[in-house]
Design a protein around this motif. Structure first.
Motif, PDB file in Angstrom:
ATOM      1  N   CYS A   1     -42.523  18.127  27.547  1.00  0.00           N
ATOM      2  CA  CYS A   1     -42.501  16.664  27.577  1.00  0.00           C
ATOM      3  C   CYS A   1     -41.108  16.163  27.963  1.00  0.00           C
ATOM      4  O   CYS A   1     -40.969  15.240  28.779  1.00  0.00           O
ATOM      5  CB  CYS A   1     -42.906  16.118  26.220  1.00  0.00           C
ATOM      6  SG  CYS A   1     -43.113  14.321  26.161  1.00  0.00           S
TER       7      CYS A   1
ATOM      8  N   HIS B   1     -51.433  16.369  18.317  1.00  0.00           N
ATOM      9  CA  HIS B   1     -50.564  15.232  18.640  1.00  0.00           C
ATOM     10  C   HIS B   1     -49.480  15.617  19.636  1.00  0.00           C
ATOM     11  O   HIS B   1     -49.218  14.877  20.599  1.00  0.00           O
ATOM     12  CB  HIS B   1     -49.942  14.655  17.366  1.00  0.00           C
ATOM     13  CG  HIS B   1     -49.359  13.290  17.574  1.00  0.00           C
ATOM     14  ND1 HIS B   1     -48.420  12.744  16.758  1.00  0.00           N
ATOM     15  CD2 HIS B   1     -49.596  12.363  18.542  1.00  0.00           C
ATOM     16  CE1 HIS B   1     -48.096  11.529  17.198  1.00  0.00           C
ATOM     17  NE2 HIS B   1     -48.798  11.287  18.278  1.00  0.00           N
ATOM     18  N   HIS B   2     -48.819  16.752  19.426  1.00  0.00           N
ATOM     19  CA  HIS B   2     -47.755  17.155  20.342  1.00  0.00           C
ATOM     20  C   HIS B   2     -48.316  17.488  21.723  1.00  0.00           C
ATOM     21  O   HIS B   2     -47.660  17.239  22.744  1.00  0.00           O
ATOM     22  CB  HIS B   2     -46.975  18.338  19.778  1.00  0.00           C
ATOM     23  CG  HIS B   2     -47.806  19.537  19.465  1.00  0.00           C
ATOM     24  ND1 HIS B   2     -48.621  19.616  18.355  1.00  0.00           N
ATOM     25  CD2 HIS B   2     -47.952  20.720  20.123  1.00  0.00           C
ATOM     26  CE1 HIS B   2     -49.230  20.788  18.346  1.00  0.00           C
ATOM     27  NE2 HIS B   2     -48.847  21.478  19.399  1.00  0.00           N
TER      28      HIS B   2
ATOM     29  N   SER C   1     -49.067  14.071  23.408  1.00  0.00           N
ATOM     30  CA  SER C   1     -47.831  13.401  23.825  1.00  0.00           C
ATOM     31  C   SER C   1     -47.294  14.009  25.118  1.00  0.00           C
ATOM     32  O   SER C   1     -46.812  13.286  26.008  1.00  0.00           O
ATOM     33  CB  SER C   1     -46.774  13.505  22.722  1.00  0.00           C
ATOM     34  OG  SER C   1     -47.206  12.845  21.545  1.00  0.00           O
TER      35      SER C   1
ATOM     36  N   THR D   1     -52.391   7.838  20.895  1.00  0.00           N
ATOM     37  CA  THR D   1     -51.859   8.643  21.997  1.00  0.00           C
ATOM     38  C   THR D   1     -52.964   9.005  22.978  1.00  0.00           C
ATOM     39  O   THR D   1     -52.753   8.998  24.198  1.00  0.00           O
ATOM     40  CB  THR D   1     -51.186   9.917  21.460  1.00  0.00           C
ATOM     41  OG1 THR D   1     -50.223   9.569  20.469  1.00  0.00           O
ATOM     42  CG2 THR D   1     -50.481  10.664  22.583  1.00  0.00           C
TER      43      THR D   1
END
Length: 308
Positions: A118, A156-157, A160, A199
């Motif tokens: 990211c 979640h990661h 993202s 997200t």
């Protein structure tokens, strides 16, 4: 520690991280992680040391999970310097990071690898390189797998990371072709985490900016009902994302407008949000209300109408 002492310490650590002793490697990596966390100058020194980045990248594939994690952490620290993002994103390093998405040795390694990807993707030139390396498809696959394990936290990661990558048109196309749209809708519908749902909606909002994503979302079963449920029960951030998606769908498809108007109290829901939501939610709800009103007026001219 003075800057001179820091440089000498880093030189010593970099000289021993390739030794066979895991204990020596671990200690040296812990020191490097600490020093690169606090100082941009220390990050630049490590990055400019010949062979340091390839060595750290190779250690992300070491047998010891601790050494893997520390190496990923140091590389992530280096990526915080904007001028280092390009040099860090070589194909060999990306291959190592991809392996932590597909077969993570620990939850920490997967999160750090995703965070590093990211961070690298924040440089636009790296987005295409990551897309070519297959990162987008791997992220979609990993998110799909997480739905059957622990969708409320573990994904979640990954989401993202995908959110940053799909700002690039080519990566958005890759995500759609990998089946991202139904997967993201499932996350929105099933996750108890507002952050995860928000997200996912952000990724969908980026995807529908391009024709492939908009077409895939428009043809998804009950997408309007899904966004309506978000407007009813999710957080304000989620509502903002859902309202933006509905605006794009309504602008593209009369069928989506009709589907919305057939839902119970949809117009009442919009009216409520237009006065009680956040500033952005109120603005978007007001625009949605105007769109369905104009749609009804157009139908009246044809002798047909929906109740608003």
């Amino acid at each position: 520690m003075s800057s001179t002492q820091a440089v000498e310490t880093m030189k010593e650590c970099l000289s021993v991280i390739e030794v066979d002793s895991p204990e020596v490697q671990e200690k040296a990596l812990q020191t490097l992680a600490s020093l690169t966390r606090v100082s941009p100058q220390n990050r630049s020194f490590v990055a400019q040391t010949e062979g340091a980045i390839p060595t750290l990248a190779s250690l992300t594939n070491a047998a010891s999970p601790i050494i893997q994690t520390l190496s990923l952490l140091i590389l992530f620290n280096l990526s915080l310097n904007p001028d280092l993002k390009h040099s860090l994103a070589d194909m060999q390093t990306i291959d190592y990071l991809n392996s932590h998405i597909t077969s993570p040795s620990s939850p920490d390694s997967s999160k750090l690898a995703s965070s590093l990807i990211c961070s690298l993707a924040m440089l636009d030139k790296n987005k295409a390189k990551l897309g070519v390396s297959g990162t987008v498809e791997l992220l979609v696959k990993a998110i799909t797998i997480s739905l059957s394990t622990s969708p409320h936290t573990d994904s979640h990661h990954l989401l993202s990371c995908l959110a940053e990558l799909v700002h690039f048109h080519g990566n958005s196309t890759l995500a759609v072709r990998a089946g991202a749209v139904p997967v993201l809708l499932q996350v929105v519908e099933t996750s108890d985490s507002e952050d995860v749902a928000a997200t996912s909606l952000a990724v969908l909002g980026s995807v529908v900016r391009f024709n492939e994503g908009l077409s895939a979302l428009k043809n998804s079963e009950k997408v309007v009902n899904c966004m309506s449920q978000v407007l009813r029960r999710r957080s304000l951030l989620c509502k903002e994302g859902a309202a933006e998606i509905l605006l794009r769908l309504f602008d593209e498809s009369e069928e989506c407008v009709k589907e919305a108007l057939m839902l119970p109290d949809f117009s009442t829901l919009l009216a409520d949000l237009s006065v009680r939501g956040s500033v952005r939610v109120r603005e978007k709800a007001d625009l949605l209300m105007k769109m369905i009103t104009h749609f009804n007026l157009a139908l009246e001219g044809k002798g047909t109408t929906f109740f608003v």
